[in-house]
Motif scaffolding. Sequence first.
Motif, PDB file in Angstrom:
ATOM      1  N   ARG A 259     -31.719  31.324  97.786  1.00 26.16           N
ATOM      2  CA  ARG A 259     -31.802  31.739  99.190  1.00 26.16           C
ATOM      3  C   ARG A 259     -32.835  32.856  99.396  1.00 26.16           C
ATOM      4  O   ARG A 259     -33.496  32.914 100.420  1.00 26.16           O
ATOM      5  CB  ARG A 259     -30.427  32.175  99.685  1.00 26.16           C
ATOM      6  N   LEU A 260     -32.945  33.736  98.422  1.00 27.33           N
ATOM      7  CA  LEU A 260     -33.933  34.813  98.539  1.00 27.33           C
ATOM      8  C   LEU A 260     -35.358  34.304  98.299  1.00 27.33           C
ATOM      9  O   LEU A 260     -36.308  34.809  98.912  1.00 27.33           O
ATOM     10  CB  LEU A 260     -33.608  35.935  97.548  1.00 27.33           C
ATOM     11  N   CYS A 261     -35.519  33.334  97.432  1.00 27.45           N
ATOM     12  CA  CYS A 261     -36.838  32.755  97.147  1.00 27.45           C
ATOM     13  C   CYS A 261     -36.740  31.231  97.273  1.00 27.45           C
ATOM     14  O   CYS A 261     -36.780  30.502  96.255  1.00 27.45           O
ATOM     15  CB  CYS A 261     -37.318  33.144  95.754  1.00 27.45           C
ATOM     16  N   PRO A 262     -36.602  30.719  98.477  1.00 33.54           N
ATOM     17  CA  PRO A 262     -36.405  29.273  98.643  1.00 33.54           C
ATOM     18  C   PRO A 262     -37.655  28.486  98.236  1.00 33.54           C
ATOM     19  O   PRO A 262     -38.783  28.985  98.331  1.00 33.54           O
ATOM     20  CB  PRO A 262     -36.123  29.135 100.133  1.00 33.54           C
ATOM     21  N   LYS A 263     -37.430  27.259  97.792  1.00 32.39           N
ATOM     22  CA  LYS A 263     -38.548  26.393  97.436  1.00 32.39           C
ATOM     23  C   LYS A 263     -39.263  25.909  98.688  1.00 32.39           C
ATOM     24  O   LYS A 263     -38.640  25.576  99.692  1.00 32.39           O
ATOM     25  CB  LYS A 263     -38.060  25.192  96.636  1.00 32.39           C
ATOM     26  N   LYS A 264     -40.602  25.890  98.603  1.00 28.67           N
ATOM     27  CA  LYS A 264     -41.411  25.335  99.693  1.00 28.67           C
ATOM     28  C   LYS A 264     -41.453  23.812  99.552  1.00 28.67           C
ATOM     29  O   LYS A 264     -40.921  23.240  98.585  1.00 28.67           O
ATOM     30  CB  LYS A 264     -42.810  25.941  99.642  1.00 28.67           C
ATOM     31  N   LYS A 265     -42.095  23.154 100.472  1.00 26.29           N
ATOM     32  CA  LYS A 265     -42.153  21.690 100.439  1.00 26.29           C
ATOM     33  C   LYS A 265     -42.809  21.165  99.162  1.00 26.29           C
ATOM     34  O   LYS A 265     -42.477  20.088  98.683  1.00 26.29           O
ATOM     35  CB  LYS A 265     -42.906  21.177 101.669  1.00 26.29           C
ATOM     36  N   GLY A 267     -42.481  22.491  96.325  1.00 30.68           N
ATOM     37  CA  GLY A 267     -41.650  22.843  95.183  1.00 30.68           C
ATOM     38  C   GLY A 267     -41.890  24.230  94.616  1.00 30.68           C
ATOM     39  O   GLY A 267     -41.172  24.661  93.710  1.00 30.68           O
ATOM     40  N   SER A 268     -42.877  24.929  95.146  1.00 27.97           N
ATOM     41  CA  SER A 268     -43.172  26.268  94.629  1.00 27.97           C
ATOM     42  C   SER A 268     -42.316  27.326  95.340  1.00 27.97           C
ATOM     43  O   SER A 268     -41.746  27.078  96.404  1.00 27.97           O
ATOM     44  CB  SER A 268     -44.657  26.591  94.827  1.00 27.97           C
ATOM     45  N   ARG A 269     -42.265  28.502  94.732  1.00 32.27           N
ATOM     46  CA  ARG A 269     -41.561  29.641  95.321  1.00 32.27           C
ATOM     47  C   ARG A 269     -42.531  30.820  95.414  1.00 32.27           C
ATOM     48  O   ARG A 269     -43.458  30.939  94.607  1.00 32.27           O
ATOM     49  CB  ARG A 269     -40.366  30.071  94.477  1.00 32.27           C
ATOM     50  N   VAL A 270     -42.281  31.703  96.365  1.00 33.30           N
ATOM     51  CA  VAL A 270     -43.082  32.926  96.469  1.00 33.30           C
ATOM     52  C   VAL A 270     -42.159  34.096  96.788  1.00 33.30           C
ATOM     53  O   VAL A 270     -41.107  33.922  97.406  1.00 33.30           O
ATOM     54  CB  VAL A 270     -44.177  32.818  97.558  1.00 33.30           C
ATOM     55  N   PHE A 271     -42.575  35.271  96.337  1.00 31.04           N
ATOM     56  CA  PHE A 271     -41.874  36.485  96.733  1.00 31.04           C
ATOM     57  C   PHE A 271     -42.398  36.932  98.100  1.00 31.04           C
ATOM     58  O   PHE A 271     -43.604  36.880  98.365  1.00 31.04           O
ATOM     59  CB  PHE A 271     -42.134  37.619  95.734  1.00 31.04           C
ATOM     60  N   ALA A 272     -41.506  37.368  98.958  1.00 37.08           N
ATOM     61  CA  ALA A 272     -41.940  37.988 100.210  1.00 37.08           C
ATOM     62  C   ALA A 272     -42.619  39.318  99.889  1.00 37.08           C
ATOM     63  O   ALA A 272     -42.306  39.972  98.883  1.00 37.08           O
ATOM     64  CB  ALA A 272     -40.752  38.205 101.132  1.00 37.08           C
ATOM     65  N   LYS A 273     -43.559  39.713 100.729  1.00 42.93           N
ATOM     66  CA  LYS A 273     -44.265  40.978 100.506  1.00 42.93           C
ATOM     67  C   LYS A 273     -43.287  42.144 100.411  1.00 42.93           C
ATOM     68  O   LYS A 273     -43.491  43.097  99.648  1.00 42.93           O
ATOM     69  CB  LYS A 273     -45.265  41.210 101.643  1.00 42.93           C
ATOM     70  N   SER A 274     -42.194  42.067 101.204  1.00 42.78           N
ATOM     71  CA  SER A 274     -41.215  43.156 101.232  1.00 42.78           C
ATOM     72  C   SER A 274     -40.438  43.286  99.929  1.00 42.78           C
ATOM     73  O   SER A 274     -39.715  44.263  99.729  1.00 42.78           O
ATOM     74  CB  SER A 274     -40.235  42.936 102.387  1.00 42.78           C
ATOM     75  N   MET A 275     -40.568  42.321  99.023  1.00 43.67           N
ATOM     76  CA  MET A 275     -39.837  42.360  97.751  1.00 43.67           C
ATOM     77  C   MET A 275     -40.612  43.051  96.639  1.00 43.67           C
ATOM     78  O   MET A 275     -40.067  43.309  95.566  1.00 43.67           O
ATOM     79  CB  MET A 275     -39.490  40.934  97.304  1.00 43.67           C
ATOM     80  N   ASP A 287     -45.951  37.733  89.863  1.00 46.76           N
ATOM     81  CA  ASP A 287     -45.799  37.404  91.282  1.00 46.76           C
ATOM     82  C   ASP A 287     -45.316  35.962  91.472  1.00 46.76           C
ATOM     83  O   ASP A 287     -45.321  35.448  92.587  1.00 46.76           O
ATOM     84  CB  ASP A 287     -47.111  37.623  92.036  1.00 46.76           C
ATOM     85  N   ASP A 288     -44.892  35.334  90.364  1.00 52.58           N
ATOM     86  CA  ASP A 288     -44.390  33.963  90.426  1.00 52.58           C
ATOM     87  C   ASP A 288     -42.889  33.979  90.138  1.00 52.58           C
ATOM     88  O   ASP A 288     -42.465  34.266  89.001  1.00 52.58           O
ATOM     89  CB  ASP A 288     -45.106  33.090  89.396  1.00 52.58           C
ATOM     90  N   PRO A 289     -42.047  33.671  91.121  1.00 51.00           N
ATOM     91  CA  PRO A 289     -40.594  33.698  90.899  1.00 51.00           C
ATOM     92  C   PRO A 289     -40.132  32.784  89.779  1.00 51.00           C
ATOM     93  O   PRO A 289     -39.118  33.067  89.114  1.00 51.00           O
ATOM     94  CB  PRO A 289     -40.033  33.238  92.252  1.00 51.00           C
ATOM     95  N   GLU A 290     -40.856  31.707  89.575  1.00 48.06           N
ATOM     96  CA  GLU A 290     -40.428  30.753  88.548  1.00 48.06           C
ATOM     97  C   GLU A 290     -40.533  31.327  87.136  1.00 48.06           C
ATOM     98  O   GLU A 290     -39.928  30.810  86.196  1.00 48.06           O
ATOM     99  CB  GLU A 290     -41.265  29.471  88.639  1.00 48.06           C
ATOM    100  N   LEU A 291     -41.325  32.373  86.951  1.00 51.04           N
ATOM    101  CA  LEU A 291     -41.523  32.956  85.626  1.00 51.04           C
ATOM    102  C   LEU A 291     -40.456  33.981  85.258  1.00 51.04           C
ATOM    103  O   LEU A 291     -40.466  34.508  84.140  1.00 51.04           O
ATOM    104  CB  LEU A 291     -42.906  33.594  85.547  1.00 51.04           C
ATOM    105  N   LEU A 292     -39.541  34.290  86.183  1.00 49.39           N
ATOM    106  CA  LEU A 292     -38.492  35.252  85.892  1.00 49.39           C
ATOM    107  C   LEU A 292     -37.484  34.664  84.904  1.00 49.39           C
ATOM    108  O   LEU A 292     -37.088  33.497  85.018  1.00 49.39           O
ATOM    109  CB  LEU A 292     -37.751  35.657  87.174  1.00 49.39           C
ATOM    110  N   THR A 293     -37.090  35.474  83.937  1.00 50.01           N
ATOM    111  CA  THR A 293     -36.030  35.051  83.024  1.00 50.01           C
ATOM    112  C   THR A 293     -34.694  35.082  83.759  1.00 50.01           C
ATOM    113  O   THR A 293     -34.574  35.621  84.860  1.00 50.01           O
ATOM    114  CB  THR A 293     -35.960  35.984  81.810  1.00 50.01           C
ATOM    115  N   LYS A 294     -33.688  34.514  83.137  1.00 46.83           N
ATOM    116  CA  LYS A 294     -32.356  34.503  83.746  1.00 46.83           C
ATOM    117  C   LYS A 294     -31.863  35.924  83.987  1.00 46.83           C
ATOM    118  O   LYS A 294     -31.269  36.229  85.041  1.00 46.83           O
ATOM    119  CB  LYS A 294     -31.387  33.738  82.841  1.00 46.83           C
ATOM    120  N   GLU A 295     -32.108  36.793  83.004  1.00 48.91           N
ATOM    121  CA  GLU A 295     -31.688  38.193  83.151  1.00 48.91           C
ATOM    122  C   GLU A 295     -32.448  38.877  84.285  1.00 48.91           C
ATOM    123  O   GLU A 295     -31.871  39.647  85.071  1.00 48.91           O
ATOM    124  CB  GLU A 295     -31.925  38.934  81.835  1.00 48.91           C
TER     125      GLU A 295
END
Length: 720
Positions: A259-265, A267-275, A287-295
């Motif tokens: 919900r915080l980083c929803p997938k675009k059409k 399939g990619s995700r982006v961080f909002a500037k405010s984050m 700057d790529d949400p997909e690269l975040l580890t589970k932790e």
Amino acid sequence: RDTSRTRDSPCPRRSFSSSRNTTPRVLLYRAPHRQPYHSQSVSPREHVPRRSQRRKVVTLPVFPEKMSGVLPTTMTPILVAKRASLRKLTNLISPVPADIDVAQAAAVVPIKTIAAACGLGEDDYEPYGHFKAKISEKVGPKLRATRGRGFYVVVAGINPTPLGEGKSTTTIGLAQAMGAHLDKECVACIRQPSMGPTFGIKGGAAGGGYSQVIPMEEMNLHLTGDIHAIGVANNLLAAAIDARVFHEATQKDEALFDRLCPKKKDGSRVFAKSMTKRLAKLGIATDDPELLTKEERSKFVRLNIDREKISWRRVVDMNDRFLRKITIGQNPTEKGHSRETGFDITVASEIMAVLAMTTGMKDMERRLGSMVVAPDLDGAPVTADDLGITGALTALMRDAIKPTLMQTLEGTPVLVHAGPFANIASGNSSIIADEIGLSMVGDGGFVLTEAGFGADIGLEKFMNLKCRSSGLKPHAAVIVATVRALKLHGGGPPVSPGKPLSFEYMNEDVELVRKGVANLTRHIENTKKFGVPVVVAMNVFPTDTPAEHEVIKLAALAAGADDCVLCTHHAEGGLGAAALGEAVSAACERNANAENFKLLYPDDSSIKEKIETIAKELYHAEAVSYSDEAEAKIAMFTEQGFGQLPICMAKTQYSFSHDPDLKGAPSGFTLPIGDVRCAAGAGFIVPLVGAFPTIPGLPTRPAYYEIGIDEETEMVLGLS
């Protein structure tokens, strides 16, 4: 004075001084459907004339050279505008009519003329109607480059009675005196009134009598919406806090992340500037949400706010004692996530304090993002930046950062900005307004900035908070005193709004004044501890006597005041404060370099050391006690890294002590600190002295009983 007019007549017409009435005049401005004010006698107030018949139209001198296309070199556009705006009041009524009657019968100059007289171009301001304008916060540095800075004067007072002692009125009267009577460049900087006191006990804050900001009903009711913007921003943040706690409690990490980083059409995700600030705080560089580890995802989506220690409260700009403690989240849709909280009055919001302390848009955004709303479960501070809401708050405050330009009854400029109470907040108008004013008047001019309530809180915060943050140094301080308040401090009977004054206040009692002057002398001595010269302004009431005035003057001079001046500006406008203007001007010129100015304590002293310095040096307390809650908060704020912040005491305005009934100049008491708050964005720690409410209540007979609208003219009635 025109003695042919009676008390039953509306306020008289005013004219320019005789030296300005020698040239023919043409109409400068006329609002739609308004006619020029006529000089003939007006009928008594059984029938109130329409506003269009009462509001005078200000005119501009006609210069033959101008009409021929050649303007004398001595008459610059600024001088032309000043000639159109500045005027000395004449034909004053005695006794002085009600404030709103004086204000509504006054000549009002179009705000573009006031702006032109200040040397502002049309790109420097945005009109809000005909008589108000927002001034860009960028004007100060631009003007300062060519004009320099004027003298900086703070206006404070002694501990007041509940009726007030005329500090705002004195500020405005002094501004009228300097601008219209002494031919000095002068700007008054005052706070925007809160509508809580306007409809409660105190009334508005536009001055009074023949020393007012006009139109007073526009100033006292909404103005340009700054307080509304602060309330919305504050409550948006409050809603965001509770919503985040709710969502984290009812969702797992992956659901929160989706919900915080929803997938675009695609399939990619982006961080909002405010984050980005939250990510930087966590040490996450990608700057790529997909690269975040589970932790990393878990740390990113979970603020883990300690819901039992949320300090951010909702606000409303009204006196309402029943909102001091409330329970939220009782509807079934909130799934049992209820908690106790409360409301503050809007002017006590930290966002109001941020507005007062900021120096520009970038600085305001930084301060808003730094505001601490709660600790997390590990005790670390959770900020507005962590919630990703800083950009939205800044957008809501975009226009509020700009001071509002208005005018006095004698056409001198006034900057109205911010409105924090001095007893529960920082108590001063904004640094931005003061900086703009100092640049507008330039070298040799004067900015009069008002500090709320007595000098023990308003002036102390001006010195230790405002000047510490801005780097500005005051050249003089004015302390307003009245015989009435000093009689109260000398042991006189209680003074209560709505009740007749006791015999002692209506008749001469020199001994009572002699006992009460200890309150004034302590304020003088305290102010001089900051290295600032003091001029005492005795706000004269008709019941005062020369013998009482003499006692006050001798005591003030003995305590180290540069001068002590009788002031009749309420009854006579700027003329009644002309002697005060001369005294203030002389004090500033003697202290032109402000080289003796100093702060009361250093930044690196501890929170307790700062509290105790104020308590012992200024209040004359023998000791300070701390509740268990206050002790825990001080330890937490120190651990979080806020121990270097200065102190903003929240205490009663009616006494040097915590007890409003302890009058005069008490000493030897123990000052109780019941709670402590951290305003990290505004840049100070707030100790609450005793059980101090941060939203007032309404009295038995509030001011709203007198306020209404005339059905025929649609004019506001009863404001004070």
